[in-house]
Design an enzyme around this catalytic site. Sequence first.
Site, PDB file in Angstrom:
ATOM      1  N   ALA A  60      34.943  61.050  36.726  1.00 24.39           N
ATOM      2  CA  ALA A  60      33.922  60.444  35.613  1.00 24.39           C
ATOM      3  C   ALA A  60      33.761  59.169  35.233  1.00 24.39           C
ATOM      4  CB  ALA A  60      33.450  61.187  34.377  1.00 24.39           C
ATOM      5  N   GLU A  61      35.404  58.440  35.640  1.00 21.56           N
ATOM      6  CA  GLU A  61      35.267  56.808  35.237  1.00 21.56           C
ATOM      7  C   GLU A  61      34.796  56.134  36.721  1.00 21.56           C
ATOM      8  OE1 GLU A  61      37.961  53.631  33.346  1.00 21.56           O
ATOM      9  OE2 GLU A  61      38.334  55.756  32.718  1.00 21.56           O
ATOM     10  N   SER A  62      35.578  57.500  37.344  1.00 19.93           N
ATOM     11  CA  SER A  62      35.506  56.599  38.855  1.00 19.93           C
ATOM     12  C   SER A  62      34.647  56.450  39.878  1.00 19.93           C
ATOM     13  CB  SER A  62      36.225  57.772  40.397  1.00 19.93           C
ATOM     14  OG  SER A  62      37.984  58.037  39.992  1.00 19.93           O
TER      15      SER A  62
END
Length: 139
Positions: A60-62
């Site tokens: 998700a953060e990527s």
Amino acid sequence: MDTVAILKAFNESSKNTLMETLDIEYVALGDDFLTAKMPVNSKVHQPYGQLHGGATAALAESVGSAASNFFIDSKTQFVNGIQLSINHIKSKREGMVFATAKNIHKGKTTHLWEVRIVDENDDLISVAKMTNIVLTKRS
């Protein structure tokens, strides 16, 4: 917009990073979204044989961080994630998950993203909200 070239550039920038370790690959791009995929196998399992929430959060953060790059001047600015909140809805043991980031807020100094993670059957696995800060590069 040359989506093939942009996706290729994102994937090349992932070499020798956590994204490469987790086999995250950027696969789709549109005017209002960016999607990446990650295989679910023992590499991303927790001890009970299920998809690790930390691996899901890294996916998700990527994708949320990468998506912010469309809204900045990458010659003079860069993006850092400053907050990630994720809810895990369903477990997953094998197959593929897809994370799609859609912009909620695009300000001069902050970006807010909703990231939905689904599997190959379009079943909802997790939902995340991510805030990025836009910073100025120093010489």
